[in-house]
Write a protein that holds these residues in place. Sequence first.
Motif, short mmCIF file in Angstrom:
data_model
loop_
_atom_site.label_atom_id
_atom_site.label_comp_id
_atom_site.label_asym_id
_atom_site.label_seq_id
_atom_site.Cartn_x
_atom_site.Cartn_y
_atom_site.Cartn_z
N LYS A 192 43.75 -47.62 27.92
CA LYS A 192 43.81 -48.03 26.53
C LYS A 192 43.88 -49.55 26.46
CE LYS A 192 46.42 -47.55 22.29
NZ LYS A 192 47.65 -47.07 21.68
N LEU B 253 41.40 -58.13 24.41
CA LEU B 253 42.04 -56.83 24.61
C LEU B 253 42.24 -56.62 26.11
CD1 LEU B 253 39.77 -54.71 22.25
CD2 LEU B 253 41.93 -55.83 21.68
N GLU C 206 46.99 -51.71 28.68
CA GLU C 206 48.45 -51.74 28.50
C GLU C 206 49.17 -51.83 29.84
OE1 GLU C 206 50.34 -49.67 24.84
OE2 GLU C 206 48.80 -48.32 25.63
N ARG D 88 37.76 -58.05 20.40
CA ARG D 88 37.68 -57.42 19.08
C ARG D 88 37.67 -58.54 18.04
NH1 ARG D 88 42.75 -54.30 18.01
NH2 ARG D 88 41.86 -52.81 19.48
N THR E 119 42.20 -60.79 9.08
CA THR E 119 43.42 -60.48 8.33
C THR E 119 43.75 -61.65 7.42
OG1 THR E 119 44.94 -61.48 9.93
CG2 THR E 119 44.28 -59.19 10.34
N VAL F 188 44.50 -52.97 24.32
CA VAL F 188 45.24 -53.44 23.15
C VAL F 188 45.25 -54.96 23.14
CG1 VAL F 188 46.72 -51.40 23.02
CG2 VAL F 188 47.47 -53.39 24.34
N SER F 189 45.45 -55.52 21.96
CA SER F 189 45.60 -56.96 21.82
C SER F 189 47.05 -57.34 22.13
CB SER F 189 45.26 -57.39 20.39
OG SER F 189 46.24 -56.89 19.49
N GLY G 5 53.96 -56.84 19.18
CA GLY G 5 54.47 -56.59 17.84
C GLY G 5 54.54 -57.85 16.98
N PHE H 40 48.90 -58.96 20.13
CA PHE H 40 49.63 -58.67 18.90
C PHE H 40 50.11 -57.22 18.86
CE2 PHE H 40 50.07 -57.26 14.56
CZ PHE H 40 50.83 -58.28 13.97
N GLU H 41 49.21 -56.31 19.20
CA GLU H 41 49.59 -54.89 19.22
C GLU H 41 50.66 -54.61 20.26
OE1 GLU H 41 45.47 -52.64 17.99
OE2 GLU H 41 45.53 -53.70 19.91
N TYR H 42 50.54 -55.25 21.41
CA TYR H 42 51.48 -55.02 22.51
C TYR H 42 52.85 -55.60 22.22
CZ TYR H 42 53.36 -54.83 27.23
OH TYR H 42 54.15 -54.57 28.33
#
Length: 70
Positions: free
Chosen positions: A8, A55, A58, A42, A46, A10-11, A17, A13-15
């Motif tokens: 998976k 990305l 994880e 990606r 925003t 992830v960015s 928070g 930011f996602e990791y």
Amino acid sequence: MTEDPAEKLVSLFEYLGHAAGAELGKKVAAAATRVHETMDVRVVNTKTYKGKVMLYREVFLDEYFKKQRA
């Protein structure tokens, strides 16, 4: 078919928070490049940021931040 959690992407930011910032982003990207880690890009749009984000797997981020805390 279900997605393998180890793969998976992830960015930061996602990791984390929260926004990682350019300096940390560059450090993580450099570490990932050094070890030939899987990366992707990606495009996000925003209220606070418009552009590309990197990305990472994880499991790579888990190892990266575990080493930073040691």
